[in-house]
Design an enzyme around this catalytic site. Structure first.
Site, PDB file in Angstrom:
ATOM      1  N   ASP A 220      15.911  76.232   6.020  1.00 23.54           N
ATOM      2  CA  ASP A 220      16.553  76.253   7.319  1.00 23.54           C
ATOM      3  C   ASP A 220      17.869  75.477   7.231  1.00 23.54           C
ATOM      4  O   ASP A 220      18.015  74.561   6.413  1.00 23.54           O
ATOM      5  CB  ASP A 220      15.662  75.609   8.382  1.00 23.54           C
ATOM      6  CG  ASP A 220      14.284  76.242   8.428  1.00 23.54           C
ATOM      7  OD1 ASP A 220      14.214  77.446   8.686  1.00 23.54           O
ATOM      8  OD2 ASP A 220      13.293  75.532   8.182  1.00 23.54           O
ATOM      9  N   ASP A 259      15.860  81.921   6.439  1.00 23.19           N
ATOM     10  CA  ASP A 259      14.702  81.458   7.195  1.00 23.19           C
ATOM     11  C   ASP A 259      15.200  81.129   8.598  1.00 23.19           C
ATOM     12  O   ASP A 259      15.809  81.967   9.250  1.00 23.19           O
ATOM     13  CB  ASP A 259      14.051  80.269   6.488  1.00 23.19           C
ATOM     14  CG  ASP A 259      12.644  79.975   6.998  1.00 23.19           C
ATOM     15  OD1 ASP A 259      12.146  80.720   7.863  1.00 23.19           O
ATOM     16  OD2 ASP A 259      12.035  79.001   6.542  1.00 23.19           O
ATOM     17  N   ASP A 263      14.530  74.110  12.799  1.00 24.61           N
ATOM     18  CA  ASP A 263      13.094  73.928  12.990  1.00 24.61           C
ATOM     19  C   ASP A 263      12.828  72.494  13.420  1.00 24.61           C
ATOM     20  O   ASP A 263      13.389  71.545  12.834  1.00 24.61           O
ATOM     21  CB  ASP A 263      12.311  74.211  11.703  1.00 24.61           C
ATOM     22  CG  ASP A 263      12.042  75.693  11.486  1.00 24.61           C
ATOM     23  OD1 ASP A 263      12.542  76.507  12.283  1.00 24.61           O
ATOM     24  OD2 ASP A 263      11.354  76.033  10.512  1.00 24.61           O
ATOM     25  N   ARG A 316      12.796  83.775  18.880  1.00 25.60           N
ATOM     26  CA  ARG A 316      12.627  82.323  18.755  1.00 25.60           C
ATOM     27  C   ARG A 316      13.840  81.562  19.279  1.00 25.60           C
ATOM     28  O   ARG A 316      14.544  80.881  18.547  1.00 25.60           O
ATOM     29  CB  ARG A 316      12.357  81.921  17.301  1.00 25.60           C
ATOM     30  CG  ARG A 316      11.086  82.509  16.725  1.00 25.60           C
ATOM     31  CD  ARG A 316      10.827  81.977  15.328  1.00 25.60           C
ATOM     32  NE  ARG A 316       9.660  82.607  14.729  1.00 25.60           N
ATOM     33  CZ  ARG A 316       9.198  82.349  13.502  1.00 25.60           C
ATOM     34  NH1 ARG A 316       9.812  81.443  12.764  1.00 25.60           N
ATOM     35  NH2 ARG A 316       8.137  82.967  13.026  1.00 25.60           N
TER      36      ARG A 316
END
Length: 440
Positions: A220, A259, A263, A316
């Site tokens: 990420d 990815d 996060d 997301r």
């Protein structure tokens, strides 16, 4: 052979640079020390305002604002950036000023390849026509792929210590190909950077992933893992030069090298992400990464998202598990023809409070798709506007997607909000002011 080509580091250097020796020890001239004295608009010395989201809880978030001159570093390369992060300050706060664009993969993917790794051989060995689809891949080329991935991870991951402020200087500061790891620390600020998502040079083929198999990637742009009091402000997260549409296909599946963009996982707590741009990405922002993580996540993952622009993202934005997440005054733009799954993902034991956000949806995309139910959990969604009109997101979702009935009422009311704007003003306000290069 590899689809990724690294670009040269952008030119740019401050007139006064606090250099690092090969051992990572700081040295500077008297003039450089003088340059480190904060001015009235020194971004590196700014702290999170009181009441500005969950990161203002308790003692708040100050990062490296109080750093002594000898702990202020100005860096122009990825190597010097990592050295500044690793420098021993004895636990004292530090400031790292980023000038220009730091390239974490300047040598390209070939520089990470383990001896004997051959991507064409990998493709031949694990072709579903040869390997099948019932067994995970194994053998020499898979082992060499894993060894190559390990080398890339060691190079592009950068561990951020506690009491640190990382700030871009000017309008063009950023990082390409790097992954900021904010793990098990307290009190971090990251501002004014353009973060181009790292490309995984060595995705793994999993023939058992779904009906047709899939390529799975790591890295990420930023990970907040088990950390507390983190302020992420005025950054631009983007796939930049390498959107998913540019990636090749193998075995009939996209060779996925991305990815997430951000996060927030594994017991992270008291985070504020404000005035950022999240652009042109698939799995964008995940809060809580596992339904089985109650031991670390229950009662934590308290995150505020406000005045962020989500543009051209697929899903997301965010997806939430466990956390009390306050998402307000964000602007979401779904472009005509782009892939789009959902915006807010309602996950295991989540308590999302989505209020006074605005959405721009093209014709043919229903507001019912803004919310996505993954697991049974209550959600608050009030005061939101779609294409300039108020819409009850829960009601329209439940009416059009009856198999995913959502329960209204997250059971808590956010109080840590520094400013709340009319959602009708957000398309202009957030578009003009969010992202890197907008701080003055």
């Amino acid at each position: 052979m590899r689809p990724y080509r690294s670009a040269p580091v952008l030119a740019g250097c401050a007139a006064l640079v606090l250099a690092l020796t090969g051992t990572g020890t700081a040295h500077a001239t008297a003039a450089t020390h003088a340059a480190a004295v904060p001015g009235p608009r020194d971004l590196a010395r700014q702290t999170l305002p009181a009441g500005d989201g969950w990161a203002s809880e308790g003692a708040g978030t100050t990062g490296g604002a109080a750093a002594a001159p000898e702990h202020v570093y100005t860096v122009t390369t990825w190597a010097r950036f990592k050295a500044a992060l690793a420098a021993d300050t004895g636990g004292a706060p530090r400031i790292i000023r980023v000038v220009g664009t730091l390239n974490a993969t300047e040598g390209g993917c070939a520089s990470f390849e383990a001896d004997g790794y051959d991507f064409e051989r990998y493709l031949a060995d694990y072709d579903p026509a040869v390997w099948g689809r019932d067994t995970p891949v194994s053998g020499p080329q898979e082992e060499l792929r894993a060894a190559s991935a390990k080398k890339q991870a060691a190079s592009i991951k950068a561990a951020v210590p506690a009491r640190t402020t990382i700030v871009g200087v000017g309008d063009d500061a950023g990082i390409t190909g790097g992954s900021l790891q904010i793990q098990h620390v307290d009190d971090v600020i990251v501002r004014n950077l353009t973060l181009e998502s790292p490309l995984d040079c060595f995705p793994q083929w999993d023939p058992t992933d779904g009906a047709t198999g899939a390529w799975n990637s790591e890295y990420d742009a930023m990970v907040v893992y088990g950390s507390t009091h983190v302020w992420i402000d005025h950054n631009t997260f983007t796939d930049g030069r390498y959107p998913d549409s540019s990636l090749p296909h193998y075995y009939g599946e996209v060779y996925q090298q991305h990815d997430g963009e951000l996060d927030i996982v594994r017991g992270a707590n008291h985070i504020t992400a404000s005035w950022n741009v999240f652009a042109d990405h698939d799995k964008t922002l995940m809060i809580g990464n596992s339904d089985s993580a109650a031991a670390t996540d229950a009662g934590k993952l308290k995150v505020t998202l406000h005045h962020n622009l989500f543009s051209g993202v697929v899903e997301r934005a965010p997806r939430v598990r466990f956390g009390q997440v306050d998402a307000y005054n964000n602007h979401h733009v779904v472009r005509k023809g782009q892939p789009y799954a959902y915006t807010f993902g309602i996950g295991h034991e989540s308590r999302l409070h989505a209020e006074k956000n605005s959405f721009s949806l093209p014709a043919g995309v229903s507001a019912a798709r803004i919310l996505k139910k993954w697991k049974e959990a209550p959600v608050t969604a009030v005061g939101n506007y779609v294409n300039g009109r108020p819409v009850d997101l829960i009601a329209v979702h439940n009416a059009e997607i009856p198999g995913e009935t959502l329960t209204p009422g997250a059971g808590w009311t956010p109080t840590l909000r520094a400013r709340v704007d009319d959602p009708r003003a957000l398309p202009g306000l957030v578009t003009a002011r969010a992202g890197a290069g907008r701080l003055r």
